[in-house]
Design an enzyme around this catalytic site. Structure first.
Site, short mmCIF file in Angstrom:
data_model
loop_
_atom_site.label_atom_id
_atom_site.label_comp_id
_atom_site.label_asym_id
_atom_site.label_seq_id
_atom_site.Cartn_x
_atom_site.Cartn_y
_atom_site.Cartn_z
N ASN A 191 52.97 19.63 23.33
CA ASN A 191 52.87 18.36 24.05
C ASN A 191 52.72 18.69 25.53
O ASN A 191 53.69 19.09 26.17
CB ASN A 191 54.14 17.54 23.79
CG ASN A 191 54.16 16.25 24.57
OD1 ASN A 191 53.18 15.87 25.20
ND2 ASN A 191 55.30 15.57 24.55
N LYS A 206 52.21 16.75 27.93
CA LYS A 206 52.73 15.68 28.80
C LYS A 206 51.73 15.39 29.92
O LYS A 206 50.53 15.51 29.71
CB LYS A 206 54.13 16.04 29.31
CG LYS A 206 55.07 16.40 28.15
CD LYS A 206 56.51 16.50 28.53
CE LYS A 206 57.34 16.86 27.31
NZ LYS A 206 58.77 16.92 27.58
N HIS A 237 57.95 9.24 21.67
CA HIS A 237 58.60 10.30 22.44
C HIS A 237 59.69 9.68 23.32
O HIS A 237 59.53 8.57 23.83
CB HIS A 237 57.56 11.02 23.31
CG HIS A 237 58.09 12.29 23.89
ND1 HIS A 237 58.93 12.29 24.98
CD2 HIS A 237 57.95 13.58 23.50
CE1 HIS A 237 59.27 13.55 25.25
NE2 HIS A 237 58.69 14.35 24.37
N GLU A 282 60.48 10.14 26.26
CA GLU A 282 60.04 9.77 27.61
C GLU A 282 59.34 8.41 27.58
O GLU A 282 59.44 7.63 28.52
CB GLU A 282 59.12 10.87 28.18
CG GLU A 282 59.94 12.11 28.52
CD GLU A 282 59.20 13.43 28.40
OE1 GLU A 282 57.96 13.43 28.34
OE2 GLU A 282 59.89 14.47 28.36
N GLU A 288 64.08 15.59 18.79
CA GLU A 288 64.15 16.12 20.15
C GLU A 288 65.39 15.57 20.85
O GLU A 288 65.37 14.43 21.36
CB GLU A 288 62.89 15.71 20.93
CG GLU A 288 61.61 16.22 20.33
CD GLU A 288 60.49 16.28 21.37
OE1 GLU A 288 59.92 17.37 21.53
OE2 GLU A 288 60.21 15.27 22.01
N GLY A 330 63.27 19.84 28.56
CA GLY A 330 62.96 20.26 29.93
C GLY A 330 64.17 20.71 30.72
O GLY A 330 64.09 20.88 31.94
N SER A 389 63.29 22.48 24.91
CA SER A 389 63.41 23.85 25.44
C SER A 389 63.22 24.93 24.37
O SER A 389 63.91 25.95 24.40
CB SER A 389 64.74 24.02 26.18
OG SER A 389 64.81 23.10 27.25
#
Ligand code: 13P
Length: 251
Positions: free
Chosen positions: A9, A11, A96, A98, A168, A174, A214
């Site tokens: 991904n 992003k 996702h 985010e 996730e 991240g 990560s």
């Protein structure tokens, strides 16, 4: 036998030229990859057409990072599933964290998006995962179960065969902090049991469940060795072809 997948991904990273270079490097380095793992890359929308060209004839599939919850029409700034298919995408990521957190993506919207994606014959990488507060309160099982139930329970067992779940944990995205292999295995097995409860053991056994947060070359082997972890949804480490391929070679 369920499929092992390593998906990148990207992003909101790379220019079109940089993305194209990255895609070409992934293709070049994926040539000696075994049959036991499939690769997917998810660049930004603007890159899809040119990245599709770079992936032609390779084993790497193309994914979008999102799609509209409407089929077409006056929805300024949105990208439809038909557009994604016409750009040669075979997957889209949906839900996702985010998107859920920063763009108000609700379960109801996700149901519409998954419906449209499946109707267009796109496979879906459906993301779930708890945040730090929820994990610390011991609510992670409930949160993840609700995310799976609210969206995926609206579909049939047959439709589920086109869906991959990505677990996730938001606190590991991240941050450099990875769930331990034990934590990841525990919740992956739980997600599989949630699917089994509703759709039966066979559907659950065939469901690919990816870990994201990560994941990198140094920890992928341990994570992928877990019986219920079938690959990864990779953020930061997918921006370097060497790292992305090294992760895929961890099976
Ligand atoms: P990182 O690998 O950068 O933690 O991102 C994970 C992720 O969100 C992939 O979708």
């Amino acid at each position: 036998m369920r499929k092992n997948i390593v998906a990148g991904n990207w992003k909101m990273n790379t220019t079109v030229a940089e993305g194209l270079e990255l895609a070409k490097a992934v293709v070049a380095q994926s040539k000696d990859l075994g049959e036991n793992v499939s690769l997917v890359v998810a660049p930004p929308f603007t890159h899809l057409v040119s990245v599709a060209e770079a992936l032609k004839g390779s084993k790497v599939s193309l994914s979008a990072q999102n799609c509209a919850d409407k089929a077409s029409g006056a929805y300024t700034g949105e990208v439809s599933v038909d557009m994604l298919v016409s750009a040669n995408c075979t997957y889209t990521i949906l839900g996702h964290s985010e998107r859920r957190e920063y763009y108000g993506e609700t379960d109801a919207k996700l149901v519409e998006k998954v419906k449209l994606a499946l109707a267009a014959n796109l496979s879906v990488i459906f993301c779930v995962g708890e945040n730090l507060e929820q994990r610390e309160a011991g609510k992670h099982f409930d949160v993840v179960k609700e995310q799976v139930a609210n969206v995926l329970f609206n579909f049939t067992a047959e439709e589920l065969s086109k869906i991959v779940i990505a677990y996730e944990p938001v606190w590991a995205i991240g941050t450099g902090k990875t769930a331990t292999a034990e934590q990841a295995q525990e919740i992956h097995a739980f997600i599989r049991s949630v699917v089994a409860e509703k759709f039966g053991a066979e559907v659950a056994d065939n469901m690919t469940i990816l870990y994201g947060g990560s994941c990198k070359p140094s920890n992928a082997k341990e994570l992928f060795a877990c019986p219920d972890i079938d690959g990864g949804l990779i953020g930061g480490a997918a921006l370097k072809a060497e790292d992305f391929i090294a992760i895929a070679k961890s099976f």
